[in-house]
Design a protein around this motif. Structure first.
Motif, PDB file in Angstrom:
ATOM      1  N   SER A   1     -23.010  34.683 -21.795  1.00  0.00           N
ATOM      2  CA  SER A   1     -24.024  35.034 -21.624  1.00  0.00           C
ATOM      3  C   SER A   1     -24.514  36.312 -20.669  1.00  0.00           C
ATOM      4  O   SER A   1     -26.120  36.352 -20.579  1.00  0.00           O
ATOM      5  N   PHE A   2     -23.535  37.268 -19.624  1.00  0.00           N
ATOM      6  CA  PHE A   2     -23.544  37.809 -18.621  1.00  0.00           C
ATOM      7  C   PHE A   2     -25.024  37.288 -17.723  1.00  0.00           C
ATOM      8  O   PHE A   2     -25.246  37.494 -17.002  1.00  0.00           O
ATOM      9  N   THR A   3     -25.055  35.878 -17.895  1.00  0.00           N
ATOM     10  CA  THR A   3     -25.932  34.885 -16.804  1.00  0.00           C
ATOM     11  C   THR A   3     -25.131  33.863 -15.841  1.00  0.00           C
ATOM     12  O   THR A   3     -25.560  33.633 -15.506  1.00  0.00           O
ATOM     13  N   ASN A   4     -24.140  33.422 -16.403  1.00  0.00           N
ATOM     14  CA  ASN A   4     -23.569  32.099 -16.143  1.00  0.00           C
ATOM     15  C   ASN A   4     -22.215  32.293 -16.018  1.00  0.00           C
ATOM     16  O   ASN A   4     -21.169  32.758 -16.603  1.00  0.00           O
ATOM     17  N   VAL A   5     -21.406  32.699 -14.097  1.00  0.00           N
ATOM     18  CA  VAL A   5     -20.375  32.514 -13.806  1.00  0.00           C
ATOM     19  C   VAL A   5     -19.645  30.699 -14.328  1.00  0.00           C
ATOM     20  O   VAL A   5     -20.103  30.294 -13.803  1.00  0.00           O
ATOM     21  N   ASP A   6     -19.103  31.329 -15.420  1.00  0.00           N
ATOM     22  CA  ASP A   6     -18.206  30.508 -15.703  1.00  0.00           C
ATOM     23  C   ASP A   6     -16.787  29.929 -14.883  1.00  0.00           C
ATOM     24  O   ASP A   6     -16.853  28.424 -14.754  1.00  0.00           O
ATOM     25  N   ALA A   7     -15.755  30.449 -14.924  1.00  0.00           N
ATOM     26  CA  ALA A   7     -14.520  30.077 -14.161  1.00  0.00           C
ATOM     27  C   ALA A   7     -13.794  31.308 -13.349  1.00  0.00           C
ATOM     28  O   ALA A   7     -14.035  32.636 -13.631  1.00  0.00           O
ATOM     29  N   LEU A   8     -13.067  30.654 -12.815  1.00  0.00           N
ATOM     30  CA  LEU A   8     -12.215  31.981 -11.668  1.00  0.00           C
ATOM     31  C   LEU A   8     -10.559  31.312 -11.959  1.00  0.00           C
ATOM     32  O   LEU A   8     -10.463  30.262 -12.368  1.00  0.00           O
ATOM     33  N   MET A   9     -10.063  32.467 -12.180  1.00  0.00           N
ATOM     34  CA  MET A   9      -8.113  32.237 -12.901  1.00  0.00           C
ATOM     35  C   MET A   9      -8.216  33.057 -12.302  1.00  0.00           C
ATOM     36  O   MET A   9      -8.391  34.230 -11.831  1.00  0.00           O
ATOM     37  N   LEU A  10      -7.136  32.258 -11.821  1.00  0.00           N
ATOM     38  CA  LEU A  10      -6.002  32.146 -11.018  1.00  0.00           C
ATOM     39  C   LEU A  10      -4.207  32.713 -11.105  1.00  0.00           C
ATOM     40  O   LEU A  10      -4.521  31.458 -11.543  1.00  0.00           O
ATOM     41  N   GLY A  11      -3.918  33.326 -11.029  1.00  0.00           N
ATOM     42  CA  GLY A  11      -2.076  32.692 -11.328  1.00  0.00           C
ATOM     43  C   GLY A  11      -1.299  34.233 -11.102  1.00  0.00           C
ATOM     44  O   GLY A  11      -1.301  34.889 -10.556  1.00  0.00           O
ATOM     45  N   ALA A  12       0.020  33.885 -11.268  1.00  0.00           N
ATOM     46  CA  ALA A  12       0.947  34.396 -11.049  1.00  0.00           C
ATOM     47  C   ALA A  12       2.556  34.572 -12.112  1.00  0.00           C
ATOM     48  O   ALA A  12       2.446  33.603 -12.249  1.00  0.00           O
ATOM     49  N   GLY A  13       2.831  35.588 -12.256  1.00  0.00           N
ATOM     50  CA  GLY A  13       4.046  35.760 -13.429  1.00  0.00           C
ATOM     51  C   GLY A  13       5.481  36.144 -12.835  1.00  0.00           C
ATOM     52  O   GLY A  13       5.163  37.124 -11.825  1.00  0.00           O
ATOM     53  N   LEU A  14       5.882  36.598 -13.620  1.00  0.00           N
ATOM     54  CA  LEU A  14       7.063  37.529 -13.806  1.00  0.00           C
ATOM     55  C   LEU A  14       7.392  38.045 -14.924  1.00  0.00           C
ATOM     56  O   LEU A  14       7.009  37.996 -16.470  1.00  0.00           O
TER      57      LEU A  14
ATOM     58  N   ILE B   1       1.522  31.756 -15.130  1.00  0.00           N
ATOM     59  CA  ILE B   1       1.317  30.100 -15.032  1.00  0.00           C
ATOM     60  C   ILE B   1      -0.261  30.520 -14.378  1.00  0.00           C
ATOM     61  O   ILE B   1       0.168  31.290 -12.936  1.00  0.00           O
ATOM     62  N   SER B   2      -1.485  30.242 -15.122  1.00  0.00           N
ATOM     63  CA  SER B   2      -2.391  31.090 -14.498  1.00  0.00           C
ATOM     64  C   SER B   2      -3.193  29.238 -13.930  1.00  0.00           C
ATOM     65  O   SER B   2      -2.954  28.136 -15.093  1.00  0.00           O
ATOM     66  N   TYR B   3      -4.220  28.980 -13.434  1.00  0.00           N
ATOM     67  CA  TYR B   3      -5.380  27.721 -13.524  1.00  0.00           C
ATOM     68  C   TYR B   3      -6.880  28.284 -13.577  1.00  0.00           C
ATOM     69  O   TYR B   3      -7.230  29.275 -12.945  1.00  0.00           O
ATOM     70  N   ASP B   4      -7.345  27.745 -14.536  1.00  0.00           N
ATOM     71  CA  ASP B   4      -8.638  28.252 -15.024  1.00  0.00           C
ATOM     72  C   ASP B   4      -9.670  26.703 -13.901  1.00  0.00           C
ATOM     73  O   ASP B   4      -9.304  26.304 -14.964  1.00  0.00           O
ATOM     74  N   MET B   5     -10.452  27.340 -13.029  1.00  0.00           N
ATOM     75  CA  MET B   5     -11.238  26.908 -12.868  1.00  0.00           C
ATOM     76  C   MET B   5     -12.230  26.566 -12.608  1.00  0.00           C
ATOM     77  O   MET B   5     -13.366  28.201 -12.524  1.00  0.00           O
ATOM     78  N   ASN B   6     -12.805  25.259 -13.320  1.00  0.00           N
ATOM     79  CA  ASN B   6     -14.724  25.143 -13.188  1.00  0.00           C
ATOM     80  C   ASN B   6     -15.758  25.918 -12.549  1.00  0.00           C
ATOM     81  O   ASN B   6     -15.228  24.963 -11.384  1.00  0.00           O
ATOM     82  N   ILE B   7     -16.247  26.460 -12.418  1.00  0.00           N
ATOM     83  CA  ILE B   7     -17.433  27.081 -11.027  1.00  0.00           C
ATOM     84  C   ILE B   7     -18.606  27.607 -11.754  1.00  0.00           C
ATOM     85  O   ILE B   7     -19.825  27.184 -10.554  1.00  0.00           O
TER      86      ILE B   7
END
Length: 150
Positions: A86-99, A108-114
């Motif tokens: 909703s453009f007001t709540n920064v919800d998650a940071l997603m970090l990943g790596a692939g080939l 494979i990625s990790y979805d971290m709740n922030i």
């Protein structure tokens, strides 16, 4: 894209005819930016809207392509994305790596709740695995020559 055009029933109960999934609208875009002969950046954005909910996911992928065409691993990449609800709540940071292996992308990625819910989740998220198959491009690599009628 527009999802749920046929308005499927959401419930498993037969009498719930009024419980139809609402339409969902998605807009996605990315662009490949070559940084060098083998390194590319791909900034990307996804906007999704359905009844009562909006989501914006944005970030970038950074990839390295190998020079050896015989090697089955064509490229490796990392990605970082941020999800905002909703453009007001920064919800998650997603970090990943692939080939990219042959015609497959494996990531494979990790979805971290922030978000403010991090108090309940202790910043824990979830691992996500994606597998994408890339089909053979049907376009000819030879130049197209017009066929004139006599």
């Amino acid at each position: 894209a527009v999802c749920h055009l046929n308005r499927p029933v959401e419930s498993f109960v037969k009498d719930a005819d009024d419980e139809h999934l609402p339409l969902r609208f998605n807009v996605q875009g990315n662009i490949l930016i070559p940084l060098s002969r083998r390194v590319d950046a791909v900034p990307m954005i996804l906007y999704s809207r359905t009844s009562g909910a909006r989501e914006l996911v944005g970030g970038s992928l950074l990839g390295y392509s190998f020079a050896e065409p015989v090697n089955p691993v064509k490229s490796i990449y990392t990605l970082a994305l941020l999800r905002i609800n909703s453009f007001t709540n920064v919800d998650a940071l997603m970090l990943g790596a692939g080939l990219q292996l042959l015609r497959f992308d494996l990531c494979i990625s990790y979805d971290m709740n922030i978000s403010s819910l991090h108090k309940a989740t202790n910043f824990k998220g979830a691992f996500e695995i994606s597998l994408i198959y890339r089909s053979i491009n049907a376009r000819s690599k030879e130049p197209v020559r017009p066929c004139y009628m006599l």
